[in-house]
Design a protein around this motif. Structure first.
Motif, PDB file in Angstrom:
ATOM      1  N   LEU A   1       0.843  -1.203   0.000  1.00 25.31           N
ATOM      2  CA  LEU A   1       0.000   0.000   0.000  1.00 25.31           C
ATOM      3  C   LEU A   1       0.874   1.247   0.000  1.00 25.31           C
ATOM      4  O   LEU A   1       1.699   1.444   0.898  1.00 25.31           O
TER       5      LEU A   1
ATOM      6  N   ILE B   1       2.853   7.238   2.349  1.00 18.10           N
ATOM      7  CA  ILE B   1       2.868   5.834   2.757  1.00 18.10           C
ATOM      8  C   ILE B   1       3.587   5.058   1.668  1.00 18.10           C
ATOM      9  O   ILE B   1       3.245   5.175   0.485  1.00 18.10           O
TER      10      ILE B   1
ATOM     11  N   VAL C   1       3.439  -0.322   2.361  1.00 14.21           N
ATOM     12  CA  VAL C   1       3.019  -0.948   3.625  1.00 14.21           C
ATOM     13  C   VAL C   1       2.352  -2.298   3.340  1.00 14.21           C
ATOM     14  O   VAL C   1       1.425  -2.401   2.530  1.00 14.21           O
TER      15      VAL C   1
ATOM     16  N   LYS D   1       0.054   6.310  10.395  1.00 18.60           N
ATOM     17  CA  LYS D   1      -0.893   5.314  10.919  1.00 18.60           C
ATOM     18  C   LYS D   1      -2.329   5.634  10.499  1.00 18.60           C
ATOM     19  O   LYS D   1      -3.046   4.774   9.991  1.00 18.60           O
TER      20      LYS D   1
ATOM     21  N   THR E   1      -3.119   5.394   6.767  1.00 19.66           N
ATOM     22  CA  THR E   1      -3.227   3.986   6.396  1.00 19.66           C
ATOM     23  C   THR E   1      -4.609   3.445   6.734  1.00 19.66           C
ATOM     24  O   THR E   1      -5.243   2.759   5.917  1.00 19.66           O
TER      25      THR E   1
END
Length: 257
Positions: free
Chosen positions: A12, A22, A25, A45, A48
């Protein structure tokens, strides 16, 4: 914990205005697991979690990679909003750090919970009332009727947080994403909410993706821990391994603070 994979996130990546926030991930969350996504503010965080829930506007955000939920063949990040309406609440639900993001200040709790159930096709008034009362009771409110007939401003921060959790669980989702759900609460309310979440996880055979920067809480609840720094995963493993023998210097620093 069950060994079956419930959520599979692969490579991701998320961009905003040409900036990669990001980067690649990848993780798997298993059934009936408490999975903690850990990192400092700005580590990626929350972004995501919003990508997983289909809450990022694709006109602004560049999103690649895949997110698969068990039983769903489609890559969730490619779904249109209309398709998401059959997944949010019933399959996955999100609770925010701040109840004001989920609770409307000008409507009573009963009205907001009723509207949520009606939007999911529940029409019978008696069924709606029973489900609201049951869910508030399961959040250990001494007087669910009084809570249901209150405005958010008439309740404490801890009470509103518990109401928000009750709303998220109305449809018994298989996965609950809790984004800094106890931040800003005093220690007593934090422990109360954590205890209730763990009890409800067991009762509903639910998985929890718990997003936090608070390693004290992670130590209490996590089965598996993923550590993020600047949009990347720097460490992943069972709680004992990540806590007692961290491989990343960043993870070591987090535990030592």
């Amino acid at each position: 914990m069950n060994n079956q994979v419930l959520l599979d996130v692969s490579n991701l990546s998320i961009d905003l205005r040409g900036n990669r926030l990001i980067d690649g991930v990848t993780f798997q969350l298993h059934k009936e697991e408490v999975f903690c996504l850990v990192g400092e503010s700005g580590s990626g965080k929350s972004i995501t979690s919003r990508a997983i829930m289909g809450l990022l506007d694709k006109r602004k955000w560049g999103i690649s990679g895949s997110v698969h939920l068990e039983g769903k063949q489609s890559n969730l990040i490619e779904l249109a909003e209309k398709k998401w309406q059959t997944i949010r609440s019933k399959e996955m639900a999100l609770i925010y750090q701040n109840p004001s993001q989920a609770l409307h200040p000008f409507f009573k709790i009963r009205s907001q919970m009723t509207q949520m159930l009606k939007s999911k096709g529940v029409k019978d008034k008696e069924e709606i009332n029973n489900r609201i009362m049951q869910q508030l009771h399961e959040m250990n409110f001494a007087d669910p009727y009084q809570i249901a007939n209150s405005y958010p401003c008439q309740l404490s921060g801890g009470m509103n947080q518990r109401v928000m959790i009750a709303m998220a669980l109305l449809e018994r989702p298989r996965l609950l994403i809790a984004d800094e759900a106890t931040t800003g609460l005093d220690t007593i309310n934090q422990q109360l909410i954590i205890k209730q979440l763990l009890e409800l996880k067991k009762r509903y055979s639910m998985s929890i993706l718990f997003i936090t920067h608070d390693l004290r809480l992670v130590s209490q609840i996590a089965d598996h821990v993923v550590v993020m720094e600047r949009g990347k995963i720097v460490e992943s493993g069972p709680l004992a391994a990540v806590k007692n023998a961290p491989k990343s210097s960043y993870t070591k620093e987090l535990w030592e603070r």
